[in-house]
Design a protein around this motif. Structure first.
Motif, PDB file in Angstrom:
ATOM      1  N   ASN A  57       0.814  -1.216   0.000  1.00  0.00           N
ATOM      2  CA  ASN A  57       0.000   0.000   0.000  1.00  0.00           C
ATOM      3  C   ASN A  57       0.847   1.265   0.000  1.00  0.00           C
ATOM      4  O   ASN A  57       0.335   2.347   0.310  1.00  0.00           O
ATOM      5  CB  ASN A  57      -0.936   0.013   1.221  1.00  0.00           C
ATOM      6  N   ASP A  58       2.127   1.134  -0.336  1.00  0.00           N
ATOM      7  CA  ASP A  58       3.043   2.284  -0.323  1.00  0.00           C
ATOM      8  C   ASP A  58       2.950   3.049   0.998  1.00  0.00           C
ATOM      9  O   ASP A  58       2.613   4.243   1.021  1.00  0.00           O
ATOM     10  CB  ASP A  58       2.751   3.234  -1.500  1.00  0.00           C
ATOM     11  N   PRO A  59       3.242   2.388   2.120  1.00  0.00           N
ATOM     12  CA  PRO A  59       3.096   3.022   3.425  1.00  0.00           C
ATOM     13  C   PRO A  59       4.118   4.124   3.633  1.00  0.00           C
ATOM     14  O   PRO A  59       5.209   4.094   3.066  1.00  0.00           O
ATOM     15  CB  PRO A  59       3.342   1.870   4.399  1.00  0.00           C
ATOM     16  N   SER A  60       3.760   5.081   4.465  1.00  0.00           N
ATOM     17  CA  SER A  60       4.728   6.118   4.828  1.00  0.00           C
ATOM     18  C   SER A  60       5.522   5.725   6.060  1.00  0.00           C
ATOM     19  O   SER A  60       6.601   6.266   6.309  1.00  0.00           O
ATOM     20  CB  SER A  60       4.003   7.453   5.076  1.00  0.00           C
ATOM     21  N   VAL A  61       4.988   4.766   6.839  1.00  0.00           N
ATOM     22  CA  VAL A  61       5.674   4.283   8.035  1.00  0.00           C
ATOM     23  C   VAL A  61       5.721   2.760   8.007  1.00  0.00           C
ATOM     24  O   VAL A  61       4.700   2.103   7.775  1.00  0.00           O
ATOM     25  CB  VAL A  61       4.961   4.733   9.331  1.00  0.00           C
ATOM     26  N   LEU A  62       6.911   2.218   8.249  1.00  0.00           N
ATOM     27  CA  LEU A  62       7.089   0.770   8.295  1.00  0.00           C
ATOM     28  C   LEU A  62       7.500   0.373   9.709  1.00  0.00           C
ATOM     29  O   LEU A  62       8.518   0.828  10.221  1.00  0.00           O
ATOM     30  CB  LEU A  62       8.160   0.339   7.290  1.00  0.00           C
ATOM     31  N   PHE A  63       6.672  -0.461  10.349  1.00  0.00           N
ATOM     32  CA  PHE A  63       6.973  -0.983  11.681  1.00  0.00           C
ATOM     33  C   PHE A  63       7.587  -2.369  11.544  1.00  0.00           C
ATOM     34  O   PHE A  63       7.026  -3.231  10.853  1.00  0.00           O
ATOM     35  CB  PHE A  63       5.710  -1.084  12.535  1.00  0.00           C
ATOM     36  N   ALA A  64       8.711  -2.583  12.203  1.00  0.00           N
ATOM     37  CA  ALA A  64       9.371  -3.881  12.177  1.00  0.00           C
ATOM     38  C   ALA A  64       9.584  -4.353  13.610  1.00  0.00           C
ATOM     39  O   ALA A  64      10.367  -3.760  14.353  1.00  0.00           O
ATOM     40  CB  ALA A  64      10.711  -3.776  11.435  1.00  0.00           C
ATOM     41  N   ASP A  65       8.866  -5.397  14.011  1.00  0.00           N
ATOM     42  CA  ASP A  65       8.923  -5.915  15.374  1.00  0.00           C
ATOM     43  C   ASP A  65       9.808  -7.156  15.397  1.00  0.00           C
ATOM     44  O   ASP A  65       9.419  -8.219  14.929  1.00  0.00           O
ATOM     45  CB  ASP A  65       7.505  -6.258  15.853  1.00  0.00           C
ATOM     46  N   GLU A  66      11.029  -7.002  15.927  1.00  0.00           N
ATOM     47  CA  GLU A  66      12.027  -8.079  15.951  1.00  0.00           C
ATOM     48  C   GLU A  66      12.109  -8.753  14.577  1.00  0.00           C
ATOM     49  O   GLU A  66      11.936  -9.970  14.456  1.00  0.00           O
ATOM     50  CB  GLU A  66      11.684  -9.114  17.033  1.00  0.00           C
ATOM     51  N   PRO A  67      12.368  -7.989  13.515  1.00  0.00           N
ATOM     52  CA  PRO A  67      12.265  -8.529  12.151  1.00  0.00           C
ATOM     53  C   PRO A  67      13.271  -9.620  11.819  1.00  0.00           C
ATOM     54  O   PRO A  67      13.075 -10.367  10.870  1.00  0.00           O
ATOM     55  CB  PRO A  67      12.502  -7.293  11.279  1.00  0.00           C
TER      56      PRO A  67
END
Length: 239
Positions: A162-172
């Motif tokens: 979705n072409d996000p403006s924020v990417l959250f990475a939880d223990e990626p």
């Protein structure tokens, strides 16, 4: 700092009541700038995952405010929050959360399906995302047949759909070996560097955290320290 994309004011999260009450977050106020890379660091139970869930609108605070692009979102209706989350955020989790018996392409395009995008357009955009992650040749494979590193690439492709403006990475990189972890880190920081995506990483990995421009150190539900800058340049961090 650049223009805040996320802000909190006196953010509180409490679980339980009476003797079973647990104060997970104790009045946090801070900002995350647009295009910034931020690591939220702390031991298990420090509140870092709780904080991410509130920032990502996956949970509601007990008190305080979360603002996106300067606008408070904690008072929005559930459907409005869901639409905003699906449009603005991408998520990469340690546990992958893929539908094992669906194809790679079906997994990647799930956010578009939720958003009501037609199948033809979903598949077109899904293949574009997979191509960016060098996974287009696996589009018809079942997710259950992928390696850990391939599954995380699929998760990143899904996060980007979705072409996000924020990417959250939880223990990626929590479930990956060191070589695969480096590849995933390179992808994440490359997206931050080349596409200006705001990257918020929750981790207990000091090496991963050190690659971020800023680190928020959490302990017992509070931010007890903040570190800025990195020994690595943005380009080096993405290698």
């Amino acid at each position: 700092m650049s223009t805040p994309v996320l802000e909190t004011e006196n953010l509180v999260k409490v679980y339980g009541r009476g003797e079973s009450r647990f104060d997970a977050l104790k009045g946090l106020t801070f900002e995350i700038g647009r295009g910034e890379s931020v690591a939220i660091v702390g031991k298990s139970g420090s509140g870092k995952s709780t904080l991410m869930h509130l920032l990502a609108l996956l949970d509601e605070p007990t008190a305080g405010v979360v603002a996106l692009e300067g606008k408070p979102v904690t008072q929005l209706k559930p459907k409005e929050v869901s639409a905003l989350r699906n449009k603005t955020f991408g998520f990469v989790f340690q546990q992958f959360f893929l539908n094992a018996n669906q194809t790679v392409l079906e997994n990647v395009t799930l956010p578009l399906k939720i958003a009501g995008v037609g199948k033809s357009e979903r598949n077109r955009r899904g293949m574009e995302a997979l191509e960016r992650l060098d996974m287009a040749d696996k589009a018809k494979n079942k997710a259950t047949n992928l390696s850990g590193g391939q599954k995380q690439r699929v998760c990143i492709a899904r996060a980007l759909i979705n072409d996000p403006s924020v990417l959250f990475a939880d223990e990626p990189t929590g479930n990956l070996d060191s070589t695969t972890s480096e590849i995933v880190e390179e992808i994440l920081f490359g997206l931050h560097r080349d596409h200006g995506i705001t990257l918020v990483v929750v981790t207990h990995d000091d090496d991963l955290a050190a690659k971020c421009q800023r680190r928020l150190i959490m302990q017992d539900g509070q931010i007890v320290a903040e570190e800025s800058g990195s020994s690595l340049t943005a380009e080096e961090a993405a290698r």
